[in-house]
Design a protein around this motif. Structure first.
Motif, PDB file in Angstrom:
ATOM      1  N   LEU A   2       0.889  -1.794   0.438  1.00  0.00           N
ATOM      2  CA  LEU A   2      -0.174   0.309   0.161  1.00  0.00           C
ATOM      3  C   LEU A   2       0.973   1.057   0.315  1.00  0.00           C
ATOM      4  O   LEU A   2       0.246   2.241  -0.873  1.00  0.00           O
ATOM      5  CB  LEU A   2      -0.975   0.099   1.103  1.00  0.00           C
ATOM      6  N   THR A  41      -6.966   2.794  -0.221  1.00  0.00           N
ATOM      7  CA  THR A  41      -7.091   1.987   0.815  1.00  0.00           C
ATOM      8  C   THR A  41      -7.683   0.764   0.137  1.00  0.00           C
ATOM      9  O   THR A  41      -8.393   1.287  -1.220  1.00  0.00           O
ATOM     10  CB  THR A  41      -8.640   2.308   1.425  1.00  0.00           C
ATOM     11  N   ALA A  76      -9.674  -0.263  -5.447  1.00  0.00           N
ATOM     12  CA  ALA A  76      -8.449   0.294  -4.633  1.00  0.00           C
ATOM     13  C   ALA A  76      -9.218   1.897  -4.857  1.00  0.00           C
ATOM     14  O   ALA A  76      -9.857   2.209  -5.749  1.00  0.00           O
ATOM     15  CB  ALA A  76      -7.305  -0.091  -5.189  1.00  0.00           C
TER      16      ALA A  76
END
Length: 351
Positions: free
Chosen positions: A273, A313, A320
């Motif tokens: 991420l 996120t 996403a």
């Protein structure tokens, strides 16, 4: 001799002539050293302990033991241990720098390979299109088919232009400069313009776009740079979520403007991420998905140059949501908009 691992623990690297119990005891004493070295007497005899360190950073330690001696080691033994520890530290630091250098060379070589492939693809398409245009032009063919072909050529030229501009931006960032030409910008209008400009790519990918745009969300931003950032995010959504819907949302919370881009693609693993915003970084193999690994890196640099932030996120297989936050020029009236979008924290205060 002991070497420090990633967590700072001393791990045995060499042991000769000492039982394991003595090695473990000396290792703990080296770990607790308050200075660079020390002479001492113990059950194993006279010993000299020294820290292996570089600019105060602990890299390891060593112990020299004279078994059976009942007097402390001489000063020259202490000096020898300190000199040996110093040379060990230099060797370890050089090995670390060599590893970093080799890693950087690997990244460079991989980037050159991918960049060459990315640049060759539109060039090949351009060459074929121009070759096929020559025959109908000589034969006086109708204009409509020619227009279609010229549009295809234009798309490839635009793709080349984006690739080259991305590389130029990386060069500017390497020199510490990402110039901004600020002006009043309405974020909802900017999103409309980018989506319209990107409509052909979205149509070819089969991605339906839904918009939820709060009006009058404005700021003093560089319009062209923000358009570039949004194009990177839309391109990312198309690449990893082709054939699936994409949602864009604009809203304002207090003095912060928020732009959200949601796709329903393959998602991002938790460990990637943050990494995906790095230079030349990808969350997936380059053989499966093209690109230079610059889009998200440039997006973050653009947003941070405006004093904002960007984060994502996601869960693997669940798409996403990228969130851009920018300082707004004036508080706007928040208007709730429908849709399954991430909401701000409960303690935030919308204007």
């Amino acid at each position: 001799m002991w070497l420090a691992d990633e967590e700072g623990r001393l791990v045995p690297a060499a042991r000769l002539g000492l039982p394991r119990e003595a090695e473990e005891r000396l290792r703990e004493e080296v770990r607790l050293l308050s200075g660079p070295s020390r002479r001492q007497l113990g059950p194993e005899g006279a010993s000299v302990l020294a820290r292996i360190q570089h600019h105060g950073r602990l890299l390891g330690g060593l112990a020299l033991v004279q078994a059976g001696h009942t007097h402390p080691a001489r000063s020259r033994v202490l000096a020898f241990a300190e000199d040996l520890a110093h040379h060990c530290a230099l060797a370890l630091e050089n090995a670390h720098l060599l590893g970093q250098f080799q890693s950087a060379i690997h990244v460079r070589d991989e980037f050159i390979t991918v960049a060459a492939h990315e640049l060759r693809t539109p060039l090949t398409a351009l060459k074929l299109q121009l070759q096929t245009l020559q025959r109908p032009l000589r034969q006086g063919a109708p204009c409509e088919p020619l227009l279609t072909r010229f549009q295809a050529v234009s798309r490839q030229v635009a793709r080349l232009g984006r690739l080259v501009e991305g590389l130029l931006d990386v060069g500017r960032l390497n020199t510490g400069r990402l110039p901004l030409e600020r002006e009043p910008v309405a974020l909802d209008e900017l999103v409309h313009d980018v989506v319209e400009h990107f409509s052909e790519e979205l149509g070819r990918a089969g991605c339906e776009v839904s918009l939820s745009l709060q009006p009058h969300v404005t700021g003093v931003w560089d319009r062209a740079r923000l358009e570039e950032a949004l194009i990177h995010l839309l391109g990312n959504a198309v690449k990893f979520g082709a054939g699936r819907p994409i949602g864009l949302r604009v809203e304002q919370w207090g003095g912060t403007a928020r732009l959200l881009v949601e796709d329903q693609g393959i998602g991002v693993s938790p460990e990637a991420l943050e990494r995906i915003f790095g230079r030349f970084e990808r969350a997936v193999p380059s053989q499966e998905y093209g690109g230079l690994g610059l889009g998200l890196f440039l997006t973050r640099q653009i947003v941070e140059a405006h004093g904002g932030s960007v984060h994502v996120t996601s869960q693997p297989g669940e798409g996403a949501t990228f969130v851009l936050e920018l300082p707004a020029s004036s508080p706007g009236a928040y208007m709730p908009l429908p849709g399954p979008w991430p909401r701000p924290p409960a303690d935030s205060h919308p204007t």
